[in-house]
Design an enzyme around this catalytic site. Structure first.
Site, mmCIF file in Angstrom:
data_model
loop_
_atom_site.group_PDB
_atom_site.id
_atom_site.type_symbol
_atom_site.label_atom_id
_atom_site.label_comp_id
_atom_site.label_asym_id
_atom_site.label_seq_id
_atom_site.Cartn_x
_atom_site.Cartn_y
_atom_site.Cartn_z
ATOM 1 N N LYS A 213 -10.890 -1.880 11.743
ATOM 2 C CA LYS A 213 -10.914 -1.986 13.199
ATOM 3 C C LYS A 213 -11.976 -1.066 13.790
ATOM 4 C CE LYS A 213 -7.019 -2.302 15.485
ATOM 5 N NZ LYS A 213 -5.749 -1.981 16.196
ATOM 6 N N GLU A 219 -11.839 5.141 3.065
ATOM 7 C CA GLU A 219 -11.849 4.421 1.793
ATOM 8 C C GLU A 219 -12.581 3.087 1.929
ATOM 9 O OE1 GLU A 219 -7.611 6.254 2.166
ATOM 10 O OE2 GLU A 219 -9.127 5.371 3.487
ATOM 11 N N GLY A 273 -1.811 -2.639 12.047
ATOM 12 C CA GLY A 273 -2.426 -3.036 10.781
ATOM 13 C C GLY A 273 -1.501 -3.843 9.890
ATOM 14 N N ARG A 274 -0.259 -3.386 9.741
ATOM 15 C CA ARG A 274 0.672 -4.065 8.830
ATOM 16 C C ARG A 274 1.181 -5.377 9.405
ATOM 17 N NH1 ARG A 274 2.249 0.455 11.046
ATOM 18 N NH2 ARG A 274 4.198 0.696 12.205
ATOM 19 N N GLU A 360 6.561 1.786 6.468
ATOM 20 C CA GLU A 360 5.648 2.422 7.422
ATOM 21 C C GLU A 360 6.175 2.266 8.840
ATOM 22 O OE1 GLU A 360 1.212 2.727 6.680
ATOM 23 O OE2 GLU A 360 1.222 1.312 8.354
ATOM 24 N N HIS A 391 14.710 -8.250 -16.373
ATOM 25 C CA HIS A 391 14.424 -7.552 -17.625
ATOM 26 C C HIS A 391 13.746 -6.210 -17.365
ATOM 27 C CE1 HIS A 391 15.482 -10.959 -20.286
ATOM 28 N NE2 HIS A 391 15.132 -11.680 -19.219
ATOM 29 N N LYS A 516 -4.454 12.207 5.389
ATOM 30 C CA LYS A 516 -5.865 11.904 5.637
ATOM 31 C C LYS A 516 -6.622 13.147 6.086
ATOM 32 C CE LYS A 516 -5.582 7.001 6.937
ATOM 33 N NZ LYS A 516 -5.850 6.044 8.031
#
Length: 568
Positions: A213, A219, A273-274, A360, A391, A516
């Site tokens: 954005k 990153e 964002g999510r 979050e 399993h 951060k």
């Protein structure tokens, strides 16, 4: 102004607390024998069947939860969200991911403006651009068609689109529209992730979509610069404008990076964002891979749940019921985790996405007014597709901690297989487990049964299953783009319901920021130590020791790694 009274101070909350003693006197094997109760605890919408009869709850429990919803002003909060009010009060923003998939003629206001036309302006731009790439009318710097796409983003710019991409990969319609194309997602700043994404790719046929954005996410931007170097070192700096586009609102930094601002696709600060997979964040890379028509069906599926959530009475409202039951499990029965168990390999990336959406959003310790909460919020979400999870961690679920489970099944497989001579089809074998596991958790197996089976006495404690372990089942008619959109929206709204009930802000994420900021300090120290030989200062003993060890052991690594990338 919302009330500063905590939900835990209300009479419905106290009533539910007292009700736990009644529930603790019951066992699911007995509750399941009540056919009328089981009938009441199923619900259907648009071919989706929700069965929550294996929850440790009775119709009385549900009535008390509906009263809690009333005390929490749940309907008012839902209306405020859809009305574009600034319910994300800590960031003074609307929360309008529902506008991202609204019909073209819908009216959804934010700050006095209908935002739906803006949404469709971007969607139309994506459709035009993706069709130009897919048809070959837009080509790369050397005239070759762009068949490979790398979407660069992290967190919400990655997990949601990856879930949808993985779910569509084996859908028959999507297979046809994606033929000859590859979509990759680069999220981790670890150079291994870069190497894996570009392995076997040719810069001449690759388009990079940078999703940020602000165009400042550390990153993402380092990965973007790395891929820019990969492209420009092979094709020349001028090739960047033909091979890289952006999903961003910061057109100044987009242009400075070397991307034509005309090839930037916008989204808005009222999209967290999510919750952004239905924005250009997800729609652009997914449209490049599958075509806009497939992605539009995904958006319509999500929109169908939006309308169901907004207009359906709580007694029949799937996201509301799921949210209420989650609050019951977390805050009253004391279960801190939840397993998300899709019985479809196509949904293998669903649980990782919901981990972020849920944890979050609702991993908060204060109310929306900033009051420290005297109760826990949120769950620890995890999961794997069945039967893989069986399993792996089902042992814990059956005989260890009590972990409420979401079983997600699909009636029609995307890729049916029936081998001659087999008792059932492959999908029937999978779904046999989907139907059996919830009952195994609910009923368990008690010592008397084992004795009748002549199990040796010393093994009876090891083979006893206590049962009474809650779960719910969601059965979808199929798993096409439309259904995938529905599944996403159900879980998005479930998370919102939980936050509305707890009285927290599910739409900020300040907890992400501290790490951060500390990483920035470490980054400066690493640079100073490597380039100027400066000693490590300003950190505690432990961090100083670790940094010294890291710097000493990595001192022989060359500084110009990006130049090696074209040869990977």
């Amino acid at each position: 102004m919302a009330s500063s009274v905590l939900i835990s101070d209300t009479e419905p909350w106290k009533d539910l607390k007292a009700h736990v003693a009644d529930i603790n006197k019951t066992h699911l094997r007995d509750l399941m024998n009540d056919v009328k109760r089981s009938q009441l605890m199923t619900n259907e919408f648009d071919g989706i069947l929700l069965d929550y009869s294996r929850q440790r709850a009775t119709p009385e429990t549900l009535e008390k939860l509906f009263k809690l919803a009333e005390a929490a002003s749940l309907k008012e909060k839902i209306n405020r969200m859809f009305g574009g009010e600034h319910i994300n009060s800590t960031e003074n923003r609307s929360v309008l991911h529902v506008a991202l998939r609204a019909p073209r003629d819908a009216v959804i206001q934010s700050d006095g403006k209908n935002v739906v036309p803006d949404v469709w302006e971007v969607l139309d731009k994506i459709q035009k651009f993706s069709e130009s790439i897919r048809s070959g009318s837009w080509v790369g710097a050397t005239g070759k068609a762009l068949k490979d796409v790398i979407a660069v983003g992290i967190g919400g710019s990655f997990l949601g689109p990856l879930f949808v991409h993985t779910a569509l990969q084996t859908d028959p319609e999507a297979i046809e529209t994606a033929r000859g194309r590859q979509l990759h997602f680069l999220a981790n700043v670890d150079p291994i992730d870069v190497a894996r994404n570009i392995a076997g790719l040719n810069p001449e046929t690759t388009l990079v979509v940078v999703v940020s954005k602000t165009f400042t996410t550390a990153e993402t931007m380092l990965n973007a610069r790395t891929l820019r170097e990969w492209i420009s070192s092979s094709l020349g700096p001028d090739a960047v404008a033909k091979h890289m586009v952006a999903v961003s609102t910061n057109l100044t930094l987009v242009e400075k990076f070397g991307i034509d601002p005309n090839n930037a696709f916008a989204f808005w600060d009222w999209v967290g964002g999510r919750y952004s997979v239905c924005s250009a964040v997800g729609v652009l890379p997914l449209s490049l891979q599958y075509g806009f028509s497939v992605v539009e069906k995904f958006l319509k599926g999500a929109s169908s749940i939006d309308q169901h959530f907004y207009s359906t009475p709580f007694e029949k409202n799937i996201p509301v019921l799921l949210g209420l039951l989650s609050v019951w499990n977390v805050s009253f029965l004391g279960y801190p985790a939840r397993a998300i168990l899709p019985y479809s390999q196509a949904l293998e990336k669903f649980a990782p996405h919901i981990q972020q959406v849920s944890m979050e959003s609702n991993g908060k310790g204060v109310s929306i007014e900033g009051v420290i909460l005297p109760f826990e919020t949120g769950e620890i979400d995890f999961g794997e597709p069945g039967t893989n999870g069986q399993h792996s961690f089902y042992q814990l679920i059956h005989q260890g901690r009590v972990i409420p489970c979401d079983f997600i099944g699909v009636v029609k497989s995307q890729q049916p297989v029936y081998l001659k001579g087999e008792v059932v089809s492959n999908h029937d074998e999978l779904m046999s487990n989907f139907f059996a596991q919830p009952d195994a958790l609910a009923y368990g197996k008690h010592p008397e049964q084992l004795q009748k089976e002549n199990v040796p006495e010393h093994l009876i404690p090891h083979k006893t299953f206590s049962g009474n372990r809650p779960s719910l089942s969601i059965l979808f008619p199929s798993l096409n783009a439309y259904n995938i959109g529905q599944l996403l929206a159900i879980y998005e709204h479930r998370v919102a319901v939980q936050g509305f009930l707890w009285g927290i802000n599910s739409f900020d994420q300040w907890g992400v920021e501290l790490g951060k900021s500390l990483a920035t300090q470490v980054r400066k120290q690493l640079n100073a130590s490597r380039t100027k030989g400066q000693p490590i200062e300003g950190f505690n003993y432990s961090t100083t020791t670790l940094l010294k060890k890291y710097l000493e052991a990595s001192s022989d690594i060359p500084a110009d790694l990006p130049t090696l990338l074209p040869r990977i």
